[in-house]
Scaffold this active site. Structure first.
Site, short mmCIF file in Angstrom:
data_model
loop_
_atom_site.label_atom_id
_atom_site.label_comp_id
_atom_site.label_asym_id
_atom_site.label_seq_id
_atom_site.Cartn_x
_atom_site.Cartn_y
_atom_site.Cartn_z
N CYS A 169 -10.83 10.44 8.39
CA CYS A 169 -9.49 9.96 8.03
C CYS A 169 -8.43 10.73 8.81
O CYS A 169 -8.46 11.96 8.85
CB CYS A 169 -9.25 10.12 6.54
N CYS A 174 -6.13 1.25 7.48
CA CYS A 174 -6.65 2.31 6.62
C CYS A 174 -6.91 3.59 7.40
O CYS A 174 -7.53 3.57 8.45
CB CYS A 174 -7.99 1.90 6.02
N SER A 234 -13.52 5.49 -3.17
CA SER A 234 -13.96 5.65 -1.78
C SER A 234 -15.32 6.31 -1.78
O SER A 234 -15.44 7.52 -1.91
CB SER A 234 -12.94 6.51 -1.02
N CYS A 269 0.86 -1.18 0.00
CA CYS A 269 0.00 0.00 0.00
C CYS A 269 0.90 1.23 0.00
O CYS A 269 1.68 1.45 0.92
CB CYS A 269 -0.89 -0.05 1.25
N GLY A 300 -2.56 10.30 1.01
CA GLY A 300 -2.73 11.18 -0.13
C GLY A 300 -3.78 10.73 -1.13
O GLY A 300 -4.31 9.63 -1.05
N1 SAH Z 1 -7.29 9.22 -1.19
C1 SAH Z 1 -7.54 7.90 -1.68
C2 SAH Z 1 -6.61 6.82 -1.15
C3 SAH Z 1 -6.22 6.81 0.32
S1 SAH Z 1 -7.32 6.28 1.57
C4 SAH Z 1 -8.98 7.52 -1.44
O1 SAH Z 1 -9.69 8.28 -0.82
O2 SAH Z 1 -9.40 6.47 -1.92
C5 SAH Z 1 -7.50 4.56 1.56
C6 SAH Z 1 -8.88 4.12 2.10
O3 SAH Z 1 -8.94 4.17 3.53
C7 SAH Z 1 -9.98 5.03 1.61
O4 SAH Z 1 -11.08 4.28 1.19
C8 SAH Z 1 -10.31 5.81 2.85
O5 SAH Z 1 -11.60 6.35 2.78
C9 SAH Z 1 -10.15 4.77 3.94
N2 SAH Z 1 -10.04 5.32 5.29
C10 SAH Z 1 -9.60 6.54 5.64
N3 SAH Z 1 -9.66 6.70 6.98
C11 SAH Z 1 -10.17 5.57 7.49
C12 SAH Z 1 -10.44 5.11 8.82
N4 SAH Z 1 -10.19 5.88 9.89
N5 SAH Z 1 -10.94 3.87 8.96
C13 SAH Z 1 -11.15 3.08 7.90
N6 SAH Z 1 -10.89 3.44 6.61
C14 SAH Z 1 -10.42 4.68 6.41
#
Ligand code: SAH
Length: 354
Positions: free
Chosen positions: A119, A333, A213, A105, A159
């Site tokens: 996030c 994540c 997402s 990742c 990012g």
């Molecule tokens: N910016 C991109 C890739 C990075 S995030 C995107 O938004 O897809 C990778 C994944 O983790 C995304 O689906 C994001 O929404 C999720 N994610 C972010 N914070 C999280 C959290 N606290 N718990 C679970 N998933 C989360």
């Protein structure tokens, strides 16, 4: 002049460089293999290159990977690297072994500007885009430590990949190049919060797999959770996703949906989601929310997630609940938080995606 970092040059760019230096373009093939397949960064060891070319490479180019600050193994086999890019910018990449599969990742930006409300990367703001060399460098670093080959790369670290297209596209081309990592289009996935114009560009330039997402199936809720939705609402995002896979009947969009207790996890939300995705070949990844201090959300109970999943499955949407991996090392994540030196450079959403 800045010496070119060969880690960030795809085949075409390296061929042009060598031609410009007065050499045959095919040497790019040899150098790509040395660097990415064999992990060799010392030009003297690239024994099938002429002395003259080696001397020139030494004088005019470098091969520099991000510096490893820390390597943390997790109890479940996940490994997290903290990498330093320059004084103060740190990013993280996470290796996730799962049976036959070994997935890396990768981060594409130091910080993130999208301000998704759940996030933790969002909380630190945005500092800068990574270069192609810094994106590929993460794959290079991980590969050096592996005994078995890397099988998958997902752009799901820190990012928003589609806010850094200039660096992303050549990075994808290196990761897919047979002379470098040779991963097929099904094994390289770009994850986006939904920057629609960039999605259209990605479709023209690359054949990688797409993860989106989603997190909400109506605009008011998605506006709140994924604020980029205010700029590119669902009625623009969903058709763009459909177009992305239109030419390949075997392809599906992978949707990511974080399960937030009492926010987006009711039966009504599931019904809305089913309606939204009707007619779009889909795979659903339900992600248990990974809490962090001050998050302001709670994870949905496991029974709720399972009931939600069953509803989607009954409607024909293949749905899995993503295993939470590496949460003992904050590698799950949305838990990646690199250290950003200068928070005063934090920029707002509109500015960063303009
Ligand atoms: N910016 C991109 C890739 C990075 S995030 C995107 O938004 O897809 C990778 C994944 O983790 C995304 O689906 C994001 O929404 C999720 N994610 C972010 N914070 C999280 C959290 N606290 N718990 C679970 N998933 C989360």
């Amino acid at each position: 002049m800045h010496a070119a970092n060969l880690l960030g040059l795809d085949r075409g760019a390296m061929e042009s460089l060598f031609e410009g230096m007065g050499h045959k373009p095919f040497h790019a093939r040899q150098v790509l293999k040395w660097i990415h397949k064999h992990g060799v960064t010392d030009f003297e060891q690239m024994t099938d290159l002429s002395k003259r070319l080696r001397a020139q490479l030494l004088a005019e180019t470098v091969v520099v990977a991000p510096r490893i600050i820390a390597e943390q193994p997790s109890a479940d086999g996940t490994r997290k690297w903290v990498l330093e890019l320059d004084c103060g910018n740190r990013i993280e990449s996470v290796l996730i072994p799962d049976g036959e599969r070994t997935t890396l990742c990768v981060s594409t930006q130091a910080g993130c500007a999208l301000e998704c409300s759940f996030c933790s990367t969002a909380r630190q703001g945005f500092n800068r885009n990574l270069s192609t060399a810094e994106i590929v460098g993460q794959v290079w670093v991980a590969t050096r430590t592996l005994e078995t080959p890397l099988t998958n790369v997902v752009m799901m670290g820190m990012g928003e990949p589609l806010a850094n297209m200039e660096a992303l596209l050549p990075a994808l081309s290196i990761i897919q190049d047979d002379l470098a990592y040779g991963l097929s289009k099904y094994r390289v996935t770009v994850s986006t919060a939904g920057i629609v114009p960039a999605l259209k560009r990605l479709r023209e330039a690359s054949d990688v797999s797409l993860a989106v997402s989603l997190h909400a199936a109506n605009n008011p809720l998605r506006d709140e959770l994924v604020p980029i939705n205010r700029k590119y609402p669902l009625e623009e995002l969903i058709p763009a996703c459909r177009d992305f896979i239109a030419n390949d009947k075997r392809r599906k969009i992978t949707w990511e949906y974080v399960m937030l207790d009492g926010v987006n996890d009711s039966d009504q939300h599931a019904r809305e989601l089913i309606r939204l995705l009707e007619g779009t070949p889909s795979k659903m990844n339900l992600i248990p929310f990974n809490p962090f201090p001050g998050a302001g959300y709670r994870p949905s109970p496991p029974e709720r997630i399972e009931a939600f999943r069953q509803r989607l499955m009954k409607s024909g949407i293949i749905s899995i609940t993503r295993k939470t991996r590496g949460d003992d090392i904050d590698a799950a994540c949305g838990q990646l938080v690199g250290k950003i030196a200068d928070r005063s450079r934090r920029v707002g959403l509109r500015e960063a995606v303009a």
